[in-house]
Design a protein around this motif. Structure first.
Motif, mmCIF file in Angstrom:
data_model
loop_
_atom_site.group_PDB
_atom_site.id
_atom_site.type_symbol
_atom_site.label_atom_id
_atom_site.label_comp_id
_atom_site.label_asym_id
_atom_site.label_seq_id
_atom_site.Cartn_x
_atom_site.Cartn_y
_atom_site.Cartn_z
ATOM 1 N N GLN A 1 -23.250 61.507 6.691
ATOM 2 C CA GLN A 1 -23.670 61.343 8.079
ATOM 3 C C GLN A 1 -25.182 61.185 8.176
ATOM 4 O O GLN A 1 -25.679 60.498 9.065
ATOM 5 N N ARG A 2 -25.913 61.797 7.266
ATOM 6 C CA ARG A 2 -27.373 61.651 7.273
ATOM 7 C C ARG A 2 -27.753 60.196 7.048
ATOM 8 O O ARG A 2 -28.646 59.673 7.698
ATOM 9 N N ARG B 1 -21.009 59.519 14.494
ATOM 10 C CA ARG B 1 -19.753 59.268 13.785
ATOM 11 C C ARG B 1 -19.349 60.495 12.973
ATOM 12 O O ARG B 1 -20.170 61.122 12.322
ATOM 13 N N SER B 2 -18.047 60.792 13.008
ATOM 14 C CA SER B 2 -17.535 61.928 12.256
ATOM 15 C C SER B 2 -16.032 61.832 12.135
ATOM 16 O O SER B 2 -15.353 61.431 13.072
ATOM 17 N N GLY B 3 -15.542 62.228 10.981
ATOM 18 C CA GLY B 3 -14.107 62.415 10.843
ATOM 19 C C GLY B 3 -13.730 63.726 11.511
ATOM 20 O O GLY B 3 -14.587 64.557 11.822
ATOM 21 N N GLY B 4 -12.468 63.899 11.742
ATOM 22 C CA GLY B 4 -12.027 65.147 12.341
ATOM 23 C C GLY B 4 -10.526 65.217 12.477
ATOM 24 O O GLY B 4 -9.794 64.287 12.122
ATOM 25 N N ILE B 5 -10.100 66.357 12.992
ATOM 26 C CA ILE B 5 -8.686 66.606 13.235
ATOM 27 C C ILE B 5 -8.550 67.001 14.689
ATOM 28 O O ILE B 5 -9.325 67.808 15.204
ATOM 29 N N MET C 1 -11.458 59.097 12.500
ATOM 30 C CA MET C 1 -12.849 59.089 12.954
ATOM 31 C C MET C 1 -12.860 59.381 14.448
ATOM 32 O O MET C 1 -12.426 58.557 15.250
ATOM 33 N N VAL C 2 -13.348 60.560 14.802
ATOM 34 C CA VAL C 2 -13.297 60.990 16.202
ATOM 35 C C VAL C 2 -14.677 61.209 16.811
ATOM 36 O O VAL C 2 -14.811 61.256 18.028
ATOM 37 N N GLY C 3 -15.701 61.360 15.996
ATOM 38 C CA GLY C 3 -17.060 61.552 16.506
ATOM 39 C C GLY C 3 -17.352 62.987 16.908
ATOM 40 O O GLY C 3 -16.446 63.805 17.040
ATOM 41 N N TRP C 4 -18.646 63.277 17.085
ATOM 42 C CA TRP C 4 -19.082 64.608 17.511
ATOM 43 C C TRP C 4 -18.859 64.731 19.004
ATOM 44 O O TRP C 4 -19.758 64.511 19.809
#
Length: 159
Positions: free
Chosen positions: A69-70, A90-94, A114-117
Motif C-alpha cells: 500500500q505504501r 486501496r485495500s483488500g478486505g473481508i 478489494m474493498v478500500g479503507w
C-alpha cells in the motif's frame, strides 16, 4: 493507525424498515514524503446511494494493511496504478453482504476482495467480478488483517 467509525441509521416508515447507510472512508489527500502521516489522508463521511439491480452492499469487517500500500501511495507505476488524490485508499478486505440485488450473492454472505479503507463498499460491475465468497475462510488464517473495523475507535475524528 487508520481508524474508522461505522454509522448505520434505521428509519421506520409505515411499518417498513428503510436503511440509510453512512460510509466512512479514508481518501488520499496528498502523497507522502518520507514517512506516512495522518495529514496525508482525509476522513470523509458520505451517505450511500441505494443499490441497483445486479449490485451488492458490503459492510467491511476486516481490512488489510500491506507494505505494498505504501507503493500505491506514490505516483510511480507498479503492478497496479497508484491511488489517485481524493480516491479511497486501496485495500483488500473481508466483508459481509448486508444488501443484495445480485443473484450470486445473498445477505449474510462473507466475501473477500478489494474493498478500500472504508466501512462500506458498493463494488462496480467490474470490481464485483473480483469479489469472492469466503464461506470456507477462517479469519484467523489471514495474517495481513490487523484489525476489526467494528473495534476501531474514533481517535482521528477527535484530533
Amino acid at each position: 493507525c487508520v481508524l474508522f467509525v461505522l454509522l448505520i441509521y434505521k428509519n421506520f416508515i409505515g411499518g417498513e424498515v428503510k436503511m440509510s447507510v453512512t460510509n466512512t472512508k479514508w481518501v488520499l489527500k496528498e502523497r507522502p514524503q518520507g514517512l506516512v502521516k495522518n495529514e496525508n489522508f482525509e476522513l470523509i463521511k458520505e451517505e450511500l446511494r441505494d443499490i441497483q439491480d445486479g449490485e451488492v452492499l458490503i459492510e467491511n469487517q476486516y481490512l488489510s494493511f500491506d507494505p505494498t500500500q505504501r507503493m500505491w501511495l506514490t505516483d510511480l507505476p507498479g503492478y497496479l496504478p497508484p491511488v489517485q488524490i481524493d480516491e479511497v485508499v486501496r485495500s483488500g478486505g473481508i466483508g459481509k453482504i448486508v444488501e443484495s440485488k445480485n443473484e450470486n450473492f445473498s445477505e449474510g454472505d462473507l466475501v473477500s476482495g478489494m474493498v478500500g479503507w472504508q466501512t462500506h463498499h458498493i463494488p462496480s460491475e467490474n470490481d464485483l467480478k473480483t469479489i469472492i465468497k469466503a464461506e470456507r475462510l477462517k479469519l484467523s488464517q489471514q495474517p495481513r488483517i490487523v484489525d476489526d473495523v467494528r473495534n476501531l475507535n474514533n481517535e482521528f475524528e477527535n484530533r
